[in-house]
Every structure is written in structure tokens, then in C-alpha cells.
Scaffold this motif. Sequence first.
Motif, PDB file in Angstrom:
ATOM      1  N   GLN A 142       4.514  18.541  -9.582  1.00  0.00           N
ATOM      2  CA  GLN A 142       3.737  19.729  -9.872  1.00  0.00           C
ATOM      3  C   GLN A 142       4.596  20.986  -9.954  1.00  0.00           C
ATOM      4  OE1 GLN A 142       0.624  19.811  -6.931  1.00  0.00           O
ATOM      5  NE2 GLN A 142      -0.063  17.743  -7.471  1.00  0.00           N
ATOM      6  N   TRP A 148       7.110  21.982  -7.722  1.00  0.00           N
ATOM      7  CA  TRP A 148       7.722  22.474  -6.490  1.00  0.00           C
ATOM      8  C   TRP A 148       9.214  22.135  -6.502  1.00  0.00           C
ATOM      9  CZ3 TRP A 148       4.661  22.680  -1.362  1.00  0.00           C
ATOM     10  CH2 TRP A 148       3.345  23.068  -1.611  1.00  0.00           C
ATOM     11  N   LEU A 160       4.230  16.451  -5.174  1.00  0.00           N
ATOM     12  CA  LEU A 160       4.510  17.887  -5.112  1.00  0.00           C
ATOM     13  C   LEU A 160       5.644  18.253  -6.059  1.00  0.00           C
ATOM     14  CD1 LEU A 160       4.258  18.674  -1.281  1.00  0.00           C
ATOM     15  CD2 LEU A 160       2.580  19.136  -3.063  1.00  0.00           C
ATOM     16  N   THR A 199      -3.017  19.367  -4.637  1.00  0.00           N
ATOM     17  CA  THR A 199      -1.988  19.379  -3.610  1.00  0.00           C
ATOM     18  C   THR A 199      -2.594  19.615  -2.240  1.00  0.00           C
ATOM     19  OG1 THR A 199      -0.341  20.203  -5.163  1.00  0.00           O
ATOM     20  CG2 THR A 199       0.098  20.548  -2.827  1.00  0.00           C
ATOM     21  N   ASP A 207      -3.737  21.847 -10.032  1.00  0.00           N
ATOM     22  CA  ASP A 207      -2.613  21.304  -9.280  1.00  0.00           C
ATOM     23  C   ASP A 207      -2.636  21.800  -7.848  1.00  0.00           C
ATOM     24  OD1 ASP A 207      -1.756  19.914 -11.432  1.00  0.00           O
ATOM     25  OD2 ASP A 207      -0.117  21.277 -11.960  1.00  0.00           O
ATOM     26  N   TRP A 208      -2.950  23.094  -7.679  1.00  0.00           N
ATOM     27  CA  TRP A 208      -2.983  23.650  -6.320  1.00  0.00           C
ATOM     28  C   TRP A 208      -4.066  22.981  -5.502  1.00  0.00           C
ATOM     29  CZ3 TRP A 208      -6.696  26.501  -3.602  1.00  0.00           C
ATOM     30  CH2 TRP A 208      -6.243  27.095  -2.423  1.00  0.00           C
TER      31      TRP A 208
END
Length: 252
Positions: free
Chosen positions: A169, A171, A166, A110, A106-107
Motif C-alpha cells: 500500500q 508504506w 502494508l 490497513t 487502503d487506509w
Amino acid sequence: MTTQALLWAAAGTGFTFAMTTLGAAMVFFFRGEPNERLQRVLLGFAAGVMTAASVWSLLLPAIEQAAQTRLPGWLPAACGMLMGVVFLAALDALLPRLRRKRADGDWKQTTLLVTAITLHNVPEGMAVGLAFALAAQGEGLAGAAALAMGIGIQNFPEGAAISLPLRQQGWTRLRAFAGGTLSGAVEPVFGILVVLAAAGVHPLMPWLLSFAAGAMLYVVVEELVPQAHSRAGTCGFVIGFLIMMVLDVALG
């Protein structure tokens, strides 16, 4: 360039930045975590927006601008696009080394998504800045206004294309909104910088436009399409592509 040209460039790119911010604010209208189908729709939507923007907002203008020089119209577009792909591929390979948790996909996704759309906004900001700088000197105010309006409307779904994934995920809404907003902050920055260095930067615009297109297409194929792969994701892709295509063609 005069102070008036700088102020006009700041106003034009400020509008396009504000539209990105409005698009990013869409994240506040979603309650809770989206279900898996909606996530695929949103990822497909982002992929469709980025694909259409790569063609109509970046590659075709790059070819048109290059055709005005002695170079073949396709050369800067092809080479710039390949450089954008190579740049994002190198970044993709480097990210796991910058992050200890190699499995944190995911990071990585992103970072690639924000990088690609931010790169896409750089040449757009430069184009609007130059157009308004010329308008301040009495050349093409209507054209500059139309360009800013068109790019600004296009930026609305692009802001959402960052903030909504985002949010998916994990955030917070505020952080996702900030991420979407910051992707458009480069437009006024580079819009003003290109006015300050107008004579030296203008010949590079076809290369910059196609570089951004290559970066965006890499993210679409490598990250977004595989995760959106489903009937819902396909519908999202088509909707995003159609919206961006219509905006680009209708608004010139």
C-alpha cells in the motif's frame, strides 16, 4: 502471583513477540513494488492465515475451555464470535468518519487488518502468560514451552501477513516492519496483565478467544478475499491456510 511468575510470563510472551517481529522482517526481502499478481497472492495468503488461525487457534480452544464450565461449549464461542464481528463492523462503519477522505480504502483496510490480528494476539498472549506463571510454580513447564513454541511459530506468518500488505500500500519498509511488529507487542503486555489478575480473567478466556476469531473472520470476508479474488489469490489463500493449519495441529 510471585515475581518469578511474572518473569516467566514475560519470557514466554517475549519469545512469541520476537517471532512476530521476525515475520514482519520479511518485508525487507522484497525489492520494489510487488506486481498485481503477487499482491493478490499475499492478500490471499493473509486471508488463509487468518481463517485457519480463527478456527484452530481461537474457536476450537474457546469451545474446549468453555466445555470445562457449566456453559455449553458452543455458547461462548458463538456469542463471542458475533461480538467480534459486530465490533469490527462498527469500526468499519466509523473509519470513514474518522478520515476525511472517505475513498481512502487502503487506509481503512490497513486499520482493519492490524486491528484484527492485534486482537487475535491478545488472548494468545494471555494464554502463554498464564501457562508460564503456572510453570513457575511447578505446574506444566513442558506444556507451557510447547504452547509458546507453537504460538511463536504461528506468529511468524502473521507478522508477514501485516507487513507485506502494508508495503504493497506504499508504506516504507521500516514503517511496514514497525506495523507488523507492533501487532505482536500486545502479547507480552497482556501476558503480564493476565498474570496480575489471573483469578478474574481466566473464566473470560473462551469469550476473548472467540471475540478475536470473529474480528479476524470479518476482515477476511469484508476486505481481503474481495481484493485477492483471482486464481493467484486463491493459491495464496490455500497456502496460507495450509501452513497455519499444519502449525496449529502439529504443534498443539
